[in-house]
Design an enzyme around this catalytic site. Sequence first.
Site, PDB file in Angstrom:
ATOM      1  N   ASP A 199      -7.979  -4.846  -0.755  1.00  0.00           N
ATOM      2  CA  ASP A 199      -8.669  -5.631  -2.002  1.00  0.00           C
ATOM      3  C   ASP A 199      -8.252  -7.275  -1.706  1.00  0.00           C
ATOM      4  OD1 ASP A 199      -7.507  -2.715  -3.684  1.00  0.00           O
ATOM      5  OD2 ASP A 199      -9.661  -3.678  -3.405  1.00  0.00           O
ATOM      6  N   HIS A 243       0.869  -1.083   0.072  1.00  0.00           N
ATOM      7  CA  HIS A 243       0.173   0.038   0.043  1.00  0.00           C
ATOM      8  C   HIS A 243       0.932   1.117  -0.021  1.00  0.00           C
ATOM      9  CE1 HIS A 243      -3.024   2.634   1.315  1.00  0.00           C
ATOM     10  NE2 HIS A 243      -3.918   1.903   0.852  1.00  0.00           N
TER      11      HIS A 243
HETATM   12  C1  SDX Z   1      -6.114   0.491  -3.144  1.00  0.00           C
HETATM   13  O1  SDX Z   1      -4.111   4.956  -1.868  1.00  0.00           O
HETATM   14  C2  SDX Z   1      -5.191   4.348  -1.417  1.00  0.00           C
HETATM   15  O2  SDX Z   1      -5.465   4.559  -0.280  1.00  0.00           O
HETATM   16  C3  SDX Z   1      -5.603   3.214  -2.156  1.00  0.00           C
HETATM   17  C4  SDX Z   1      -6.739   2.156  -1.530  1.00  0.00           C
HETATM   18  C5  SDX Z   1      -7.949   3.189  -1.375  1.00  0.00           C
HETATM   19  O3  SDX Z   1      -8.917   2.874  -0.476  1.00  0.00           O
HETATM   20  O4  SDX Z   1      -8.296   4.064  -2.224  1.00  0.00           O
HETATM   21  O5  SDX Z   1      -6.247   1.903  -0.343  1.00  0.00           O
HETATM   22  C6  SDX Z   1      -7.411   0.979  -2.455  1.00  0.00           C
HETATM   23  O6  SDX Z   1      -5.515   0.824  -4.025  1.00  0.00           O
HETATM   24  C7  SDX Z   1      -5.245  -0.395  -2.332  1.00  0.00           C
HETATM   25  C8  SDX Z   1      -3.967  -1.104  -3.190  1.00  0.00           C
HETATM   26  C9  SDX Z   1      -4.414  -2.043  -4.332  1.00  0.00           C
HETATM   27  N1  SDX Z   1      -3.455  -2.556  -5.407  1.00  0.00           N
HETATM   28  C10 SDX Z   1      -2.801  -3.618  -5.065  1.00  0.00           C
HETATM   29  O7  SDX Z   1      -3.131  -4.588  -4.285  1.00  0.00           O
HETATM   30  C11 SDX Z   1      -1.690  -3.793  -6.205  1.00  0.00           C
HETATM   31  C12 SDX Z   1      -0.504  -4.611  -5.731  1.00  0.00           C
HETATM   32  N2  SDX Z   1       0.296  -3.504  -4.861  1.00  0.00           N
HETATM   33  C13 SDX Z   1       1.214  -2.835  -5.509  1.00  0.00           C
HETATM   34  O8  SDX Z   1       1.108  -2.457  -6.725  1.00  0.00           O
HETATM   35  C14 SDX Z   1       1.793  -1.675  -4.653  1.00  0.00           C
HETATM   36  O9  SDX Z   1       2.193  -2.006  -3.370  1.00  0.00           O
HETATM   37  C15 SDX Z   1       1.076  -0.391  -4.629  1.00  0.00           C
HETATM   38  C16 SDX Z   1       0.832   0.317  -5.861  1.00  0.00           C
HETATM   39  C17 SDX Z   1      -0.392  -0.452  -3.767  1.00  0.00           C
HETATM   40  C18 SDX Z   1       1.998   0.591  -3.755  1.00  0.00           C
HETATM   41  O10 SDX Z   1       2.994   0.994  -4.509  1.00  0.00           O
HETATM   42  P1  SDX Z   1       4.137   2.047  -4.107  1.00  0.00           P
HETATM   43  O11 SDX Z   1       3.553   2.711  -2.807  1.00  0.00           O
HETATM   44  O12 SDX Z   1       4.370   2.864  -5.108  1.00  0.00           O
HETATM   45  O13 SDX Z   1       5.335   0.938  -3.693  1.00  0.00           O
HETATM   46  P2  SDX Z   1       6.303   0.587  -4.603  1.00  0.00           P
HETATM   47  O14 SDX Z   1       5.943   0.150  -5.785  1.00  0.00           O
HETATM   48  O15 SDX Z   1       7.343   1.741  -4.484  1.00  0.00           O
HETATM   49  O16 SDX Z   1       6.997  -0.667  -3.964  1.00  0.00           O
HETATM   50  C19 SDX Z   1       8.194  -0.499  -3.013  1.00  0.00           C
HETATM   51  C20 SDX Z   1       8.808  -1.708  -3.000  1.00  0.00           C
HETATM   52  C21 SDX Z   1       9.324  -2.250  -4.428  1.00  0.00           C
HETATM   53  O17 SDX Z   1      10.280  -2.966  -4.245  1.00  0.00           O
HETATM   54  P3  SDX Z   1      11.702  -2.416  -4.320  1.00  0.00           P
HETATM   55  O18 SDX Z   1      11.887  -1.498  -5.648  1.00  0.00           O
HETATM   56  O19 SDX Z   1      11.725  -1.433  -3.084  1.00  0.00           O
HETATM   57  O20 SDX Z   1      12.904  -3.452  -4.491  1.00  0.00           O
HETATM   58  O21 SDX Z   1       7.894  -2.884  -2.681  1.00  0.00           O
HETATM   59  C22 SDX Z   1       7.689  -3.697  -3.958  1.00  0.00           C
HETATM   60  C23 SDX Z   1       8.263  -2.905  -5.004  1.00  0.00           C
HETATM   61  O22 SDX Z   1       8.328  -3.779  -6.139  1.00  0.00           O
HETATM   62  N3  SDX Z   1       6.283  -4.141  -3.953  1.00  0.00           N
HETATM   63  C24 SDX Z   1       5.890  -5.348  -4.050  1.00  0.00           C
HETATM   64  C25 SDX Z   1       4.188  -5.156  -4.291  1.00  0.00           C
HETATM   65  N4  SDX Z   1       4.000  -4.025  -3.777  1.00  0.00           N
HETATM   66  C26 SDX Z   1       5.308  -3.324  -3.569  1.00  0.00           C
HETATM   67  N5  SDX Z   1       6.286  -6.684  -4.679  1.00  0.00           N
HETATM   68  C27 SDX Z   1       5.485  -7.589  -4.752  1.00  0.00           C
HETATM   69  N6  SDX Z   1       4.084  -7.562  -4.723  1.00  0.00           N
HETATM   70  C28 SDX Z   1       3.543  -6.411  -4.418  1.00  0.00           C
HETATM   71  N7  SDX Z   1       2.017  -6.250  -4.392  1.00  0.00           N
END
Ligand code: SDX
Length: 428
Positions: A364, A307
Site C-alpha cells: 500500500d 506487515h
Molecule cells: C495489507 O495480510 C496481508 O497479506 C495483507 C495485505 C494483502 O495483500 O492482503 O498484504 C494487504 O493489509 C498490507 C498492510 C497494510 N496496513 C498498513 O500499512 C497499516 C500500517 N501497518 C500496521 O498497522 C501493521 O504493520 C500491520 C497491521 C500491517 C501488521 O501488524 P502486526 O503484524 O499485528 O504487527 P504488530 O502490530 O504486532 O507490530 C509489531 C511491532 C509493534 O511494536 P512493539 O509492540 O513490538 O513495540 O511493530 C510496530 C508495533 O507497534 N509496528 C509499527 C507499524 N507496524 C507495526 N509501528 C509503527 N508504524 C507501523 N506501521
Amino acid sequence: MSKTATLEIDGKKYEFPLIVGTENEVAIDIKTLRGATGGVTTIDPGYKNTGACESAITFLNGEEGILRYRGYSIEELAEKADFLEVAYLLIFGELPTQQELDKFKADIKEESVVDDDIKKIIDAFPKAAHPMGVLSSLTSALTAFNPEAVNVDSEEDMYKTVCKIMGKFPVLVAWTMRKKKGLPLNYGDSSLGYVENILQMMFSKPNEDYKQNDILVNALDKLLILHADHEQNCSTSTVRIVGSAHTGLFASISSGISALWGPLHGGANQAVLEMLEAIKEDGGDTKKFMAKAKDKEDPFRLMGFGHRVYKNFDPRAKIIKVAADEVLADLGVEDPVLDIAKGLASEALSDEYFVKRKLYPNVDFYSGIIYRSMGIPVEMFTVMFALGRLPGWIAQWKEMRARKEPIGRPRQVYIGENHRAFKAVEKR
Ligand code: SDX
C-alpha cells in the site's frame, strides 16, 4: 524431520501428526486435540501462528519476500501476463490456452451488464458515502438479482457465477465513483479489453470521446495483478469463513470488501496518501512523523509500513515503486508526495526501531501515488484494491467449497464471571 509433535500436559503425553507442504512448511495437525486431551484447546489472537486451511493457490515466504500465484512468481506474472490471464490462473489453477482465455474474456463480457434497478440502490446513498461501503452493499445486492448464483454445486454453475461477478464488479466500481462525482452511469464500450473498459467506464465524459492511454492501461493492469491474491489475509479469511456457512459467493465477497476497508488492511493505501499529504502540509518534516510512529503514547502508525507476514521487503512494493517512477515520468507528473514517500522509506529502512521490528514498505505504500497520478480519487484507492483482489477471493472461496471445508467456528477461553444467581433490581 519427525512425523509427529508431542505435547505433554500434567505428565501425560499426546502425539499429533506433522503435515509438510510442498514448500516444506510444517504444521502441527491439532484436529483431534480437544477430544484427545479432554477439552484442551489453543489460543492465538490474530492467528499469527495458526493455519486455517491447506491451500494450493498462493505461496508467500515473508522472510525471503517471495510471492507466487499457483507456482508462478509475481515478478514474472506482473511483467508477462495480463490481469484476466492471472485471474484465470488463480481461479482455475492453470494459465489458460489462448482459446480458454478468449472464451473467458467473451463470457465475462457477456455478463457485464447489471440489473438497472441497481441504479435505484446507488441513488439511495448520500454522495458523501465512502465508496467501500457502497461497493460492499451493491455486491451483496447482486445476490438479489442473480439468485441462481448462490448455490453453485456444479463446475458449470461455478464457471457461470465466476463470469457474472468478474463482469459485473467493474461496473459497480465505476458506477460507485461516477455517482460520487455526479457523472452519468455508463457501460463503456464492450469492444474494449477488460482494463481499458474499466478506465472508460470510470473516466469517460458525456460530452467528449474518451482517449485511451496505454500508460494508464498498463499501470492499472499491473496493479490489479499485484493485488490479485495474498493467501489467508484478513479479507480473504473473511470470505472463506463466511462462505464456509454455505453463504453465496457474492455475499461472501461483500463481507471481504468490508474487511478490506479497514485502515490496517486495504484501507491503508488511502491512509498512506492522507499521511503523505499531511507531512507535505506540515512542511515535509518526515522525522517528526517518524517520531510519532515510534511513540507508544501516540496512536499514529507509519501507514504503508509493516506487515503481518513480510519481515522483508514486500515484493509487490518493489515492483510498484519502479512502476510509480515510470508512470509519473511517462505522464510528466511531478508529485512531491512521491519524493516524501521515498525520503520516509529510506529513513525508516535505516532507523533502529523499524529495522529491529522488520518493518518494510508494503503493497500500500506506493500504490496510491500511481492511483492519484491516474486521476483516481483517494477514497477510491481501496476500491481499486478490491477490484484487483476479486479473483483471489473467488479462487479461495471456490477452493474452500471444493474441499468441503467445515463451517468456521473458532473456540475461546472464557475469562468472565463464574456462575452467579440472578439479583432482583432492588438489590443491585
Ligand atoms: C495489507 O495480510 C496481508 O497479506 C495483507 C495485505 C494483502 O495483500 O492482503 O498484504 C494487504 O493489509 C498490507 C498492510 C497494510 N496496513 C498498513 O500499512 C497499516 C500500517 N501497518 C500496521 O498497522 C501493521 O504493520 C500491520 C497491521 C500491517 C501488521 O501488524 P502486526 O503484524 O499485528 O504487527 P504488530 O502490530 O504486532 O507490530 C509489531 C511491532 C509493534 O511494536 P512493539 O509492540 O513490538 O513495540 O511493530 C510496530 C508495533 O507497534 N509496528 C509499527 C507499524 N507496524 C507495526 N509501528 C509503527 N508504524 C507501523 N506501521
